[in-house]
Each structure stands twice: as C-alpha cells, then as structure tokens.
Write a protein that holds these residues in place. Sequence first.
Motif, PDB file in Angstrom:
ATOM      1  N   ARG B  38      43.368  36.532  41.787  1.00 27.20           N
ATOM      2  CA  ARG B  38      43.500  35.134  42.174  1.00 27.20           C
ATOM      3  C   ARG B  38      44.381  34.897  43.373  1.00 27.20           C
ATOM      4  O   ARG B  38      44.417  33.812  43.925  1.00 27.20           O
ATOM      5  CB  ARG B  38      44.074  34.340  40.997  1.00 27.20           C
ATOM      6  CG  ARG B  38      43.008  34.111  40.008  1.00 27.20           C
ATOM      7  CD  ARG B  38      43.523  33.504  38.727  1.00 27.20           C
ATOM      8  NE  ARG B  38      42.425  33.661  37.806  1.00 27.20           N
ATOM      9  CZ  ARG B  38      41.503  32.726  37.610  1.00 27.20           C
ATOM     10  NH1 ARG B  38      41.606  31.568  38.194  1.00 27.20           N
ATOM     11  NH2 ARG B  38      40.507  32.953  36.809  1.00 27.20           N
ATOM     12  N   ALA B  39      45.169  35.875  43.722  1.00 28.76           N
ATOM     13  CA  ALA B  39      46.061  35.753  44.873  1.00 28.76           C
ATOM     14  C   ALA B  39      47.108  34.663  44.701  1.00 28.76           C
ATOM     15  O   ALA B  39      47.694  34.214  45.670  1.00 28.76           O
ATOM     16  CB  ALA B  39      45.257  35.517  46.158  1.00 28.76           C
ATOM     17  N   THR B  40      47.315  34.211  43.474  1.00 30.91           N
ATOM     18  CA  THR B  40      48.381  33.236  43.257  1.00 30.91           C
ATOM     19  C   THR B  40      49.492  33.849  42.424  1.00 30.91           C
ATOM     20  O   THR B  40      50.654  33.484  42.553  1.00 30.91           O
ATOM     21  CB  THR B  40      47.870  31.993  42.515  1.00 30.91           C
ATOM     22  OG1 THR B  40      47.107  32.414  41.390  1.00 30.91           O
ATOM     23  CG2 THR B  40      47.022  31.122  43.412  1.00 30.91           C
ATOM     24  N   SER B  41      49.129  34.754  41.523  1.00 34.68           N
ATOM     25  CA  SER B  41      50.131  35.340  40.644  1.00 34.68           C
ATOM     26  C   SER B  41      49.561  36.633  40.080  1.00 34.68           C
ATOM     27  O   SER B  41      48.458  37.035  40.426  1.00 34.68           O
ATOM     28  CB  SER B  41      50.463  34.390  39.493  1.00 34.68           C
ATOM     29  OG  SER B  41      49.409  34.414  38.557  1.00 34.68           O
ATOM     30  N   TYR B  42      50.318  37.245  39.169  1.00 30.39           N
ATOM     31  CA  TYR B  42      49.817  38.460  38.534  1.00 30.39           C
ATOM     32  C   TYR B  42      48.820  38.152  37.419  1.00 30.39           C
ATOM     33  O   TYR B  42      48.418  39.029  36.684  1.00 30.39           O
ATOM     34  CB  TYR B  42      50.987  39.276  37.972  1.00 30.39           C
ATOM     35  CG  TYR B  42      51.771  39.968  39.043  1.00 30.39           C
ATOM     36  CD1 TYR B  42      51.192  40.989  39.779  1.00 30.39           C
ATOM     37  CD2 TYR B  42      53.077  39.592  39.335  1.00 30.39           C
ATOM     38  CE1 TYR B  42      51.908  41.619  40.787  1.00 30.39           C
ATOM     39  CE2 TYR B  42      53.794  40.219  40.327  1.00 30.39           C
ATOM     40  CZ  TYR B  42      53.205  41.234  41.060  1.00 30.39           C
ATOM     41  OH  TYR B  42      53.901  41.858  42.052  1.00 30.39           O
ATOM     42  N   ASP B  43      48.500  36.886  37.290  1.00 30.66           N
ATOM     43  CA  ASP B  43      47.580  36.459  36.244  1.00 30.66           C
ATOM     44  C   ASP B  43      46.141  36.720  36.689  1.00 30.66           C
ATOM     45  O   ASP B  43      45.659  36.091  37.616  1.00 30.66           O
ATOM     46  CB  ASP B  43      47.793  34.957  35.996  1.00 30.66           C
ATOM     47  CG  ASP B  43      46.859  34.411  34.948  1.00 30.66           C
ATOM     48  OD1 ASP B  43      46.074  35.186  34.369  1.00 30.66           O
ATOM     49  OD2 ASP B  43      46.921  33.190  34.706  1.00 30.66           O
ATOM     50  N   ASN B  44      45.469  37.647  36.036  1.00 28.11           N
ATOM     51  CA  ASN B  44      44.099  37.938  36.470  1.00 28.11           C
ATOM     52  C   ASN B  44      43.050  37.404  35.507  1.00 28.11           C
ATOM     53  O   ASN B  44      41.870  37.640  35.682  1.00 28.11           O
ATOM     54  CB  ASN B  44      43.908  39.447  36.676  1.00 28.11           C
ATOM     55  CG  ASN B  44      44.182  40.219  35.405  1.00 28.11           C
ATOM     56  OD1 ASN B  44      44.717  39.652  34.446  1.00 28.11           O
ATOM     57  ND2 ASN B  44      43.828  41.486  35.364  1.00 28.11           N
ATOM     58  N   THR B  45      43.478  36.675  34.474  1.00 36.67           N
ATOM     59  CA  THR B  45      42.475  36.054  33.607  1.00 36.67           C
ATOM     60  C   THR B  45      42.415  34.550  33.837  1.00 36.67           C
ATOM     61  O   THR B  45      41.390  33.931  33.573  1.00 36.67           O
ATOM     62  CB  THR B  45      42.735  36.355  32.123  1.00 36.67           C
ATOM     63  OG1 THR B  45      44.124  36.502  31.904  1.00 36.67           O
ATOM     64  CG2 THR B  45      42.021  37.616  31.694  1.00 36.67           C
ATOM     65  N   GLY B  46      43.501  33.970  34.301  1.00 41.43           N
ATOM     66  CA  GLY B  46      43.472  32.581  34.774  1.00 41.43           C
ATOM     67  C   GLY B  46      43.648  31.516  33.717  1.00 41.43           C
ATOM     68  O   GLY B  46      44.535  30.681  33.805  1.00 41.43           O
ATOM     69  N   ALA B  47      42.802  31.533  32.729  1.00 37.56           N
ATOM     70  CA  ALA B  47      42.838  30.451  31.744  1.00 37.56           C
ATOM     71  C   ALA B  47      42.156  30.916  30.468  1.00 37.56           C
ATOM     72  O   ALA B  47      41.435  31.921  30.470  1.00 37.56           O
ATOM     73  CB  ALA B  47      42.117  29.223  32.291  1.00 37.56           C
ATOM     74  N   LEU B  48      42.365  30.168  29.401  1.00 34.08           N
ATOM     75  CA  LEU B  48      41.615  30.444  28.178  1.00 34.08           C
ATOM     76  C   LEU B  48      40.150  30.118  28.428  1.00 34.08           C
ATOM     77  O   LEU B  48      39.830  29.223  29.205  1.00 34.08           O
ATOM     78  CB  LEU B  48      42.151  29.589  27.029  1.00 34.08           C
ATOM     79  CG  LEU B  48      43.540  29.973  26.517  1.00 34.08           C
ATOM     80  CD1 LEU B  48      44.042  28.931  25.541  1.00 34.08           C
ATOM     81  CD2 LEU B  48      43.526  31.352  25.869  1.00 34.08           C
ATOM     82  N   GLY B  49      39.265  30.846  27.790  1.00 34.70           N
ATOM     83  CA  GLY B  49      37.849  30.594  27.985  1.00 34.70           C
ATOM     84  C   GLY B  49      37.038  31.284  26.914  1.00 34.70           C
ATOM     85  O   GLY B  49      37.587  31.835  25.952  1.00 34.70           O
ATOM     86  N   ALA B  50      35.728  31.259  27.104  1.00 38.85           N
ATOM     87  CA  ALA B  50      34.834  31.814  26.085  1.00 38.85           C
ATOM     88  C   ALA B  50      35.129  33.298  25.827  1.00 38.85           C
ATOM     89  O   ALA B  50      34.976  33.786  24.711  1.00 38.85           O
ATOM     90  CB  ALA B  50      33.387  31.634  26.524  1.00 38.85           C
ATOM     91  N   SER B  51      35.569  34.005  26.873  1.00 42.93           N
ATOM     92  CA  SER B  51      35.840  35.426  26.708  1.00 42.93           C
ATOM     93  C   SER B  51      37.313  35.766  26.911  1.00 42.93           C
ATOM     94  O   SER B  51      37.670  36.917  27.122  1.00 42.93           O
ATOM     95  CB  SER B  51      34.980  36.240  27.675  1.00 42.93           C
ATOM     96  OG  SER B  51      33.607  35.952  27.444  1.00 42.93           O
ATOM     97  N   THR B  52      38.161  34.759  26.850  1.00 43.76           N
ATOM     98  CA  THR B  52      39.611  34.976  26.900  1.00 43.76           C
ATOM     99  C   THR B  52      40.227  34.111  25.806  1.00 43.76           C
ATOM    100  O   THR B  52      40.385  32.907  25.985  1.00 43.76           O
ATOM    101  CB  THR B  52      40.192  34.564  28.274  1.00 43.76           C
ATOM    102  OG1 THR B  52      39.443  35.222  29.295  1.00 43.76           O
ATOM    103  CG2 THR B  52      41.649  34.965  28.382  1.00 43.76           C
ATOM    104  N   TRP B  53      40.541  34.740  24.685  1.00 38.07           N
ATOM    105  CA  TRP B  53      41.036  33.953  23.549  1.00 38.07           C
ATOM    106  C   TRP B  53      42.551  33.934  23.481  1.00 38.07           C
ATOM    107  O   TRP B  53      43.149  33.095  22.817  1.00 38.07           O
ATOM    108  CB  TRP B  53      40.448  34.495  22.239  1.00 38.07           C
ATOM    109  CG  TRP B  53      38.952  34.379  22.183  1.00 38.07           C
ATOM    110  CD1 TRP B  53      38.124  33.792  23.104  1.00 38.07           C
ATOM    111  CD2 TRP B  53      38.105  34.868  21.143  1.00 38.07           C
ATOM    112  NE1 TRP B  53      36.820  33.882  22.703  1.00 38.07           N
ATOM    113  CE2 TRP B  53      36.771  34.538  21.503  1.00 38.07           C
ATOM    114  CE3 TRP B  53      38.333  35.548  19.946  1.00 38.07           C
ATOM    115  CZ2 TRP B  53      35.679  34.876  20.691  1.00 38.07           C
ATOM    116  CZ3 TRP B  53      37.260  35.888  19.140  1.00 38.07           C
ATOM    117  CH2 TRP B  53      35.935  35.549  19.518  1.00 38.07           C
TER     118      TRP B  53
END
Lengths: 311, 249
Positions: B38-53
């Motif tokens: 994402r080039a904003t942080s070390y967060d590569n999943t971003g948000a909760l979603g259908a495949s990120t619980w």
Amino acid sequence: MPRRRDEMVPDAEFRSYYGQPVVKRPIWHEPHMPAYLYLGGLSGAAGAMAAAARLTGRDRLELAARMAAFAGAGAGTVFLVAELGRPMRFLNMLRVFKFTSPMSVGSWTLAAHSGLTGIAVGSAVTGLLPLAGGTASVASGLSGVAMATYTAVLLADTAVPAWHEGRRELPFLFSGSALASAGAALMLTTPRAQAAPARAAAAAGAMAEIVAGGLLERRLGLVGEPYRRGRAGRLMRASRVLTLGGGLLATVAGRSRALTALSGLAITAGALCTRFGVLEAGRASAEDPRYTVVPQRERVDAGRPASVPGR
Amino acid sequence: MAERVGFFTDTSICIGCKACEVACKEWNDVPDDGFVFRATSYDNTGALGASTWRHVAFVEQDGRWLMMSDVCKHCTHAACLDVCPTGALFRTEFDTVVVQSDVCNGCGYCVPACPYGVIDRRQDDGRAWKCTLCYDRLRGGMEPACAKACPTKSIQFGPLDELRERAEARVERLHAEGVTEARLYGESPDNGVGGTGAFFLLLDEPETYGLPPDPVVTTRDLPAMWRWAGGAALALAAGVAACFVRTRT
Ligand code: SF4
Ligand code: SF4
C-alpha cells in the motif's frame, strides 16, 4: 434526533486510518440496482394510477397503467435477479419474512405486486376473469405505493452516511420520482383524450422529486456533500434540469404529441439520473471516512453519544 | 444457552506479528486476500474483508507505533444480522454472530449495513464472509485460533463479563503507570450497538485505528424509516387521487 448544524464543517483536521473507508461501500452494481429502483418506482406508481383510473372509469388509461405496472415489475425483477446472479437467489429470499430486513419486506412486496399486475394484465389481454382482473388492478394500487417507497428504506437502513441520514427525504424523493415516471410513461401510451391525469402526475411528481431532492441535499449538511460533488453531483444536477424541464413541459404539452414525447423522455431520463446519482452519492459517502467519522466525533465531543437501541 | 463469550484485544501489548491473521487463515481455510503493497504503512492487508477476518492495523505516529488486531465485533445488536433477508446470519448459543455460507445468497445487504465495515462479499463465490469467532472450535471446547496463536496475549478469549473486569483492571494499571491515553472501546452495553462481543483497549481515538468513534446499529432507526416511507406512500396515493380529481371531465 438533534438537528445537524447548518454551516458546513470546515475541512477540519479529522483523523482516520490512512484515509481508508470506515464502512464498506455498497457492492450493488450499475446499471442493475439503479435500473431496478427506477422500474420499481415506475411500476408502483403505475399500479396506483391503474387503481385510480378504474375507480374513475377511464378504461384506456387503466389498460395502459396495467401494462406499465406489469412491464415495470417484470423488467425490474430481471434486473434484480441479474444483480443477485441467479433466479434461485430471489426465490431463496421468499423462504423467510423479516420485518427488520427491508430487503425481505421488499422481496415480498415485489412478489405480491408482480403477481397482482400479472393478473391485471393477463385478464385485460385475454378478456378472461374480468372481475379478478379488476380486483387485482385496484389491489395493485396498494402494493404499488409500497413498491414505490420501500426502496428508500432499503437504502436508508444501512451505515452508508448519505443514505442513512437521508432517511426522511429519500422516501419522498423516490415516491415523487415514481409518480413522475409513471405519468411520463402513461402520457406516452394513452390516447390523448384520457391522458390528462398522466400529464398531471408527470408534472406533480416532477415537482415533488425536485423539492425532496433539494431538502435532502440541504438538511444533511456535511453528509449531504456527496450529493453535490463529483459524478453524483453531476447526475443529481442533470436530474434536476431534466425533471424540471420535463415537468414544466408536461403542464403545457396539452395535446401536442411532440411536446408530450419530449416531456416524457426528459422526465424518464431525470428519474434515471436520480437513481444513479443516489447510488453514486452513497458510494462516495461510504468511501470517504470523513462522512462517517466527523458526525460521530461531533456527537461524542458534544457529550451525547448514541445509546443502546430502544432506549 | 452457554455463557456469552468474546474477545478482549489489548492493543497496548500487540507487537504486530500477525500470528492472529495467519492462524485465522489456516484454521478457517480463508483464501488469499491479494498481496498488495500500500505504500502507506507496513499494513499489507488494509482492512477487514471477506478473506481477512483478523486485520492488524499499523499506525505510525511521532515516536511510536500503534498496532491493533481488529476483528468482527459480534455486536449485541448486529445490523448485519437484522438486515439479512435469508436468515443466513444467525446468533449462536455463545451469543456470537455467524454467517451460514450455504444459506447466504450473496444479496450483499449485510455489507453496507455493518457500522464497522467488517463483513464483505467474496468476488469469486458471491457470498458474504466474516469472523465466526471460530464457532467450530468453541463447540469443541477450544478457544479461537487467533487468541491461541497470539504470543503476547494481546488477544484474550473468555466469558465476556470476566473479560470486562480484566480490561477495567488493565486500564487502571496503565493509567497508574502514566499511560493516560489508554481507554476501552466497545465494552459498554450502553453504546450504539448495545455493546460488542469483541472489545478493545486502545491508546488513541478509535478513528486513528480506522474504527468509527460512535457507531450505531443501523436498524435502530428502522421504525422511523418505515414511518417516513409510510408517509411518502400516503402522499403518493393522495397525489395520484389529486391528479384524477383535478382533471375529472
Ligand atoms: S461488527 Fe458488523 S459484521 Fe460484526 S456483528 Fe457487528 S454488524 Fe455484524
Ligand atoms: S449477503 Fe448473505 S449474509 Fe449478507 S445479507 Fe445477503 S444473504 Fe444475508
């Protein structure tokens, strides 16, 4: 519900997680969803006009209204099924009835309304069972007004800020637009001698649509912004111009075929723009965390956070 | 009904290792959510979603990192559950909120209804998915995979009442240690969703972590919405009648 402050919240520092959305944007597709909303409204108001035409003895107008109500419900169902992916998924919804789910209530309303308008048209076309056909025609007036307004609750009962906060105006925006749409369709398909109520409906519905839309954008303050900006703003402005022009034209079109056609097309285009615009404004308001965070933050800072439901 | 259970996620001790995300994926067989930088942080999943619980947020601030493992809140008054037209979402005997994927028809209504932006529809199978609080493990008497895997005990699982007491004590201790910004989020049964089954200890305002500061279950206003729609329906009927009366010949 406390009144929102009128002045716009300045581009104040508000904090968010890298500008990412807080709520998820509606996943509903274009043109399926807005087309369904338009057709549902058209069909519903046409049902109401079929009932009124029957009760006042305007047989040609009634026939046209029965047809429009049925065609709108049928085409609307096609778009809804396309949105869902398969017909079975629509039938699946009829296994349960839930008052807390506007989509459940809506599925039943659509099923009832389609059935009634189907009977009304079937009887009119075949000449069979005229009593049942007439009863269905009058009953579709009731299912019709439900059909034309429930879609507003469908949108408002979400966490999408521009929709949830617009819960008062959206039903009037949609019912006004539905009346205009049905008026537009019926003045194009009814012999001119009986089309006067259709022209009146087109004009009155157009005015109601414009007034409700204006109130919606104004009362919501910050959260009303998505209706004025970007693609949604362009659609809502186009809708206003087309609806106003079409509505005014309907009042003077009289028996001129050309003017009637022009007015009907403008109103129809305006009603479609309204639906696409409302969908787009909802998306935009969900995508920008400002519209979710700022009003909630103001509530908390003012010491009146939301409390447990039902209290 | 069994005792109400849930999560207390103490973000003050989260080290951002993502063991929870991985454990959740492994146990629940959750597919890849697309590997984006994402080039904003070390967060590569971003948000909760259908495949990120479970989603670990990384907030970079002046002189410190804030990390927080986010999850479905298992609301007392759950909008997702209220609006689902098929009954696919249900409340379990543990008072958690679960989607039955074989009943879900992918209408997508729950997605914009959730005031926390948790539940989402998966593109490929067209159905809605979210954290189940490891319903299958609970039934087997085990704790959820994320809590089990968390090496710092940032994610704690247990009976909700017990967790609340533990959380209060933890906040008091942090305050005594001078961490005055520590606060609980979601634990109060008086909030807009009637309290959550998954609550958090945060070190900054909720919106910093991507959480809504004052969420409300969307169906709280539903009776009013039906009334406004009823008014509009009456107005429509009156409008139609007026068109016919005015033009009576
Ligand atoms: S956080 Fe959202 S998805 Fe989870 S229970 Fe509450 S409303 Fe449903
Ligand atoms: S997408 Fe599935 S779980 Fe969500 S509201 Fe529709 S049927 Fe229910």
